[in-house]
Motif scaffolding. Structure first.
Motif, PDB file in Angstrom:
ATOM      1  N   ASP A  26       0.749  -1.147  -0.165  1.00  0.00           N
ATOM      2  CA  ASP A  26       0.017  -0.043  -0.098  1.00  0.00           C
ATOM      3  C   ASP A  26       0.805   1.189  -0.137  1.00  0.00           C
ATOM      4  O   ASP A  26       0.711   2.145  -0.466  1.00  0.00           O
ATOM      5  N   SER A  27       1.932   1.216   0.776  1.00  0.00           N
ATOM      6  CA  SER A  27       2.771   2.456   0.912  1.00  0.00           C
ATOM      7  C   SER A  27       3.415   2.573  -0.461  1.00  0.00           C
ATOM      8  O   SER A  27       3.636   3.795  -0.829  1.00  0.00           O
ATOM      9  N   VAL A  28       3.751   1.500  -1.178  1.00  0.00           N
ATOM     10  CA  VAL A  28       4.474   1.815  -2.475  1.00  0.00           C
ATOM     11  C   VAL A  28       3.587   2.197  -3.445  1.00  0.00           C
ATOM     12  O   VAL A  28       3.699   3.376  -4.245  1.00  0.00           O
ATOM     13  N   ALA A  29       2.100   1.575  -3.538  1.00  0.00           N
ATOM     14  CA  ALA A  29       1.230   2.093  -4.403  1.00  0.00           C
ATOM     15  C   ALA A  29       0.851   3.580  -4.285  1.00  0.00           C
ATOM     16  O   ALA A  29       0.395   4.231  -5.156  1.00  0.00           O
ATOM     17  N   SER A  30       0.780   3.914  -2.978  1.00  0.00           N
ATOM     18  CA  SER A  30       0.295   5.481  -2.655  1.00  0.00           C
ATOM     19  C   SER A  30       1.583   6.429  -2.826  1.00  0.00           C
ATOM     20  O   SER A  30       1.359   7.624  -2.624  1.00  0.00           O
ATOM     21  N   GLY A  31       2.702   5.897  -3.289  1.00  0.00           N
ATOM     22  CA  GLY A  31       3.579   6.832  -3.082  1.00  0.00           C
ATOM     23  C   GLY A  31       4.399   7.338  -1.794  1.00  0.00           C
ATOM     24  O   GLY A  31       5.351   7.957  -1.879  1.00  0.00           O
ATOM     25  N   GLN A  32       3.890   6.602  -0.814  1.00  0.00           N
ATOM     26  CA  GLN A  32       4.531   6.920   0.481  1.00  0.00           C
ATOM     27  C   GLN A  32       6.119   6.300   0.571  1.00  0.00           C
ATOM     28  O   GLN A  32       7.234   6.813   1.161  1.00  0.00           O
ATOM     29  N   LEU A  33       6.172   5.379  -0.047  1.00  0.00           N
ATOM     30  CA  LEU A  33       7.625   4.653  -0.279  1.00  0.00           C
ATOM     31  C   LEU A  33       7.965   4.846  -1.693  1.00  0.00           C
ATOM     32  O   LEU A  33       7.033   4.491  -2.617  1.00  0.00           O
ATOM     33  N   ARG A  34       9.143   5.050  -1.952  1.00  0.00           N
ATOM     34  CA  ARG A  34       9.499   5.251  -3.472  1.00  0.00           C
ATOM     35  C   ARG A  34      10.665   4.275  -3.780  1.00  0.00           C
ATOM     36  O   ARG A  34      11.510   4.079  -2.578  1.00  0.00           O
TER      37      ARG A  34
END
Length: 92
Positions: A26-34
């Motif tokens: 989810d964090s990758v999909a939302s851009g929180q993790l790049r």
């Protein structure tokens, strides 16, 4: 420094390590993790989340297999690899 705001539900029927995989996804999909960001080490994540290191190790293995993180790429932790989650990718 990466801020970790993940919470797992210890009462959920979904295993905690799978919840953690989904949180990272989810964090990758939302851009929180790049791509290129470093996740905390397994020991640090276990302490931050109040989980056993074995749970973190299992989650990291799943994330490595799924291409979300690269194994052993940084002395500080694991690098985030995925920048996009395929539309047809399902959650565990």
């Amino acid at each position: 420094m990466l801020m970790i705001c993940w919470k797992v539900d210890k009462n959920s029927p979904l295993p905690i390590y799978k919840q953690l995989v989904n949180l990272v996804r989810d964090s990758v999909a939302s851009g929180q993790l790049r791509k290129g960001e470093v996740l905390p080490s397994q020991r640090q994540l276990a302490k931050l989340l109040g989980l056993s290191r074995a749970t973190i190790v299992k989650a990291m293995e799943e994330m490595t297999d799924a291409g979300l993180v690269l194994a052993g790429t940084s002395p500080d932790g694991r690098l985030v690899e995925a920048v996009e989650i395929p539309e047809n990718d399902f959650y565990i």
